[in-house]
Design a protein around this motif. Sequence first.
Motif, PDB file in Angstrom:
ATOM      1  N   MET A   1       1.157   3.986  -2.881  1.00  0.00           N
ATOM      2  CA  MET A   1       1.010   3.499  -1.498  1.00  0.00           C
ATOM      3  C   MET A   1      -0.236   4.134  -0.883  1.00  0.00           C
ATOM      4  SD  MET A   1       3.711   3.996   1.582  1.00  0.00           S
ATOM      5  CE  MET A   1       3.246   3.785   3.271  1.00  0.00           C
ATOM      6  N   ASN A   2      -1.091   3.379  -0.239  1.00  0.00           N
ATOM      7  CA  ASN A   2      -2.256   3.923   0.427  1.00  0.00           C
ATOM      8  C   ASN A   2      -2.264   3.514   1.874  1.00  0.00           C
ATOM      9  OD1 ASN A   2      -3.368   1.270   0.612  1.00  0.00           O
ATOM     10  ND2 ASN A   2      -3.948   1.447  -1.553  1.00  0.00           N
ATOM     11  N   SER A   5      -1.717  -0.132   2.724  1.00  0.00           N
ATOM     12  CA  SER A   5      -0.494  -0.827   2.337  1.00  0.00           C
ATOM     13  C   SER A   5       0.549  -0.834   3.427  1.00  0.00           C
ATOM     14  CB  SER A   5       0.103  -0.167   1.092  1.00  0.00           C
ATOM     15  OG  SER A   5       0.479   1.171   1.383  1.00  0.00           O
ATOM     16  N   MET A   6       0.301  -0.127   4.501  1.00  0.00           N
ATOM     17  CA  MET A   6       1.273  -0.067   5.598  1.00  0.00           C
ATOM     18  C   MET A   6       0.844  -1.016   6.702  1.00  0.00           C
ATOM     19  SD  MET A   6       4.058   1.198   6.743  1.00  0.00           S
ATOM     20  CE  MET A   6       4.251   2.542   5.599  1.00  0.00           C
ATOM     21  N   MET A  23       9.693   4.836   7.062  1.00  0.00           N
ATOM     22  CA  MET A  23       9.183   4.195   5.862  1.00  0.00           C
ATOM     23  C   MET A  23       8.262   5.133   5.090  1.00  0.00           C
ATOM     24  SD  MET A  23       8.375   0.447   7.539  1.00  0.00           S
ATOM     25  CE  MET A  23       7.689  -0.195   6.005  1.00  0.00           C
ATOM     26  N   VAL A  24       7.416   5.879   5.804  1.00  0.00           N
ATOM     27  CA  VAL A  24       6.499   6.808   5.155  1.00  0.00           C
ATOM     28  C   VAL A  24       7.270   7.920   4.451  1.00  0.00           C
ATOM     29  CG1 VAL A  24       4.682   8.513   5.582  1.00  0.00           C
ATOM     30  CG2 VAL A  24       4.596   6.293   6.717  1.00  0.00           C
ATOM     31  N   ASP A  26      10.270   7.809   3.379  1.00  0.00           N
ATOM     32  CA  ASP A  26      10.970   7.237   2.231  1.00  0.00           C
ATOM     33  C   ASP A  26      10.034   7.155   1.020  1.00  0.00           C
ATOM     34  OD1 ASP A  26      13.421   5.830   1.200  1.00  0.00           O
ATOM     35  OD2 ASP A  26      11.933   4.240   0.895  1.00  0.00           O
ATOM     36  N   ALA A  27       8.780   6.763   1.259  1.00  0.00           N
ATOM     37  CA  ALA A  27       7.810   6.695   0.175  1.00  0.00           C
ATOM     38  C   ALA A  27       7.423   8.084  -0.311  1.00  0.00           C
ATOM     39  CB  ALA A  27       6.564   5.931   0.632  1.00  0.00           C
ATOM     40  N   ALA A  28       7.455   9.080   0.579  1.00  0.00           N
ATOM     41  CA  ALA A  28       7.022  10.431   0.218  1.00  0.00           C
ATOM     42  C   ALA A  28       8.022  11.150  -0.671  1.00  0.00           C
ATOM     43  CB  ALA A  28       6.772  11.244   1.486  1.00  0.00           C
ATOM     44  N   ARG A  29       9.272  10.666  -0.717  1.00  0.00           N
ATOM     45  CA  ARG A  29      10.286  11.380  -1.508  1.00  0.00           C
ATOM     46  C   ARG A  29       9.906  11.480  -2.981  1.00  0.00           C
ATOM     47  NH1 ARG A  29      13.870   8.365   2.046  1.00  0.00           N
ATOM     48  NH2 ARG A  29      14.814   9.826   3.513  1.00  0.00           N
ATOM     49  N   LEU A  43      -0.678   8.728   2.284  1.00  0.00           N
ATOM     50  CA  LEU A  43       0.505   8.055   2.810  1.00  0.00           C
ATOM     51  C   LEU A  43       0.402   7.745   4.303  1.00  0.00           C
ATOM     52  CD1 LEU A  43       3.325  10.089   1.019  1.00  0.00           C
ATOM     53  CD2 LEU A  43       2.423   7.844   0.387  1.00  0.00           C
TER      54      LEU A  43
END
Length: 815
Positions: A1-2, A5-6, A23-24, A26-29, A43
């Motif tokens: 994700m860059n 992409s958000m 959302m961020v 969640d992606a960082a997990r 992110l």
Amino acid sequence: MNEHSMPEPVDPTADASFAILEMVLDAARALVPSDTAEALVQLVPRVEPSSQRLIAAELIKFDLHAAVRQGAARRLEFYWPAFAPYLPADQIPYDLLITEHELRRSAGEEVDWAEYRSRFPDVAGLTAELKGQPHGQALESDGGPRLTVGEQIDDFLLLKLLGQGAFARVYLARQLTMQRLVALKVSQRGSVEPQALSRLDHPNIVRVFDQRIHSTPPLYLLYMEFVPGGTLARCLQALRQHPRSLWSGAHLLRSIDQCLLEAQQAVPEYSSMRSVVQDLPWPETVAWIGIQLAEALDYAHRQGVLHRDVKPANVLLSSEGAPKLVDFNVSSRSTEGEEATYFGGSLAYASPEQLNLALDPLADTSSSSHSAGGRLGPTSDLFSLGVLLWELWQGERPWQVRSIPQDWSQAVRVQLQSRRQPLVPRYPAEAASEHALEKALQYLLQFDPERRPQSGGEAAARLRLAFHPELARRFSPSRTSIGGRVLHWPVWIVAAIFIFLPNVIASRFNYVYNEQRIANEYCRPVSDRAPGTASQRDLPGGPIHPTERTSSNVTSPPTTGTNPPYDPAADQGAGQWAKTCPMLEFFYPLARCVNWIVFPVGIALFFWVILPLESAVSMGRRGQRAPPQRIDGLWNVGIRSAALCAVLWTISGAVFAGAMAWRFPGQFGWADAFHFFISLCLCGGVASVYSYFGMSVYSLLVCYPVVVQPTMQDDAFDARCAQQRHRNLLFLVAAAIIPLAAIGMLMFRQTSDVQSIKSLVLLGVMVTGAGLTVAFTAYQKLNRVLYDYALVLGSSAPEVASSHRPRQPLPLPPG
């Protein structure tokens, strides 16, 4: 994700920023702890600069926690210069310093504040404020351990990943020994949650069965009831795909059915609950959900458990549509560093006192004060429930924060300031049920905890009024309504009308009746009689003593005709017997004497009887909770008024009869005295009946709703209601029997004045019929309003008695 992409939010508000933050995170997990700050900064989405600052700070906190979990407490310098475009080194947020400081302390390091002053000279003034902050704990922040669907762990076969939070994952699992589906919460840290929640057994709270500890790998397995209908948050997402004007209970069920199909669960073919919810308008659907959640919170609070995180994502829906609370946050406050995960999704639902506590963790949490800055209590959960229900009703939260916070602390302050803004629904209430719902939510969303409902039971009672708008108008009558006008009259005046008016009428009737009876039977002159007639008691020379009655001084009764009734006031030409008859001469001052004694005593006792009612109404008008003894006095004012009348009439009858028998022992025998006594008792009985019904109607239909309205609670309602119904029936029977007894006494009375008796009997029948009609109308009105009150205040409400919508919250399946 860059960063490309958000998607950029359509509406750059605080709520939108926190939605993106979730959302961020969640992606960082999958990335934290990151090997490089450059990988983490990718992110940060392309959004408003102020939102980027907030998200960057929370990403750093998230990564700091993950690093501590792996045994390495990082320094903030690790993230610079990568994060410098969003967080310049000379503008490091205050809460980032707290996070690093507390995580290092929790990892066992000795922290010197001089180090922070040398490392961050630009914020050295702030570091002095950090010394008082509480110590935090290192918390895992990667969403909990990852397990593979299909594997068995302990007694559980994992079937599906249901969801994940910052510290745990939840799976649909089959418990092999019990052969049942459960929701299995897997985490790497223990908590007091199982002990606190295992004792909660309520149909609107997800049942926690037990917790097991798995040794290899070390995991905590909390298993609970599986609720297949999805969350209320998902239901809201589905509803927003349709115009709000089309929302109804049917849309709620469609969302549930979709979740059931995804979970491979059968949709109930027939359900009495679903059939009623299907036809509910949306405001009543919201009220129905709110009633059950309020009752669940009331139950939990009485068990000493606060939820602290009431929001749509923490409300599950059963296949029947029943809402169930889950994820009780049993700790008294979030530890430092949890802000990004806890407040990222919960900030918009937090109460003012929660927000104050977040800003000042050293706030007094042991104080008994319930002010917005005091300890958390049941009213905090009820505020969050109000936000949830408002969002469910309007499709949006009550406060739309337009400013973008630059960090977490500012976000909390902005939310706290928004709580003071007036509540204005985007879609104004139209139907009466909507007005009742809006008023209940206005109570829940008061900034001052003291002005909110003080219990979930009170909140549920207010929400029930959405099903009974006509009853809601009784609890809050308008000034133009009959009840509103009567309510603004002094209690003493209204009560005096209902009590004294029947007694004055009965007293006047009894006075005239006994006056004419004495005149006709004891004082009638011979010249007024029909030819050839004479009374045994009224020959010339005065009334005859029984010992003097012989055949020589008694004439034969008439063979035809009847004697006209004697009118003492009209007796002017026959010796003025009204003034010379000894018995009437004694009767008049006796009547005045008794009345001058009885009425002042009655007035004094009247104030004693009415005082509890007046006090309770005054407290209700001021919005104060009336004590139980005052409410008892209100419910008993009818029976006490009747008892007051009955006692005074009985004493008056005994005094009248005894005095007449004592003064005229030969002429006024004990049979005459008994007749005199009974006549007063019967008149007093009639006055008592109508005083009872008048005061009961006034106190229960007009006064009681105002007295109860500040709390919508009456703990003894069921017992009082049953007692009142019994009394109503007894007095209705008395309203028929007492006048009939008087008519019977007249019909069997031996007298030569037949025409007068006929007239009195006819009058008695007419009065009895009219009075019985009034009494029966009051009886029906009282029983009807008691039934209505039971729908809102009763612990065991009556059966559902409407055609297409519930008169009470729908029955729930066994919990």
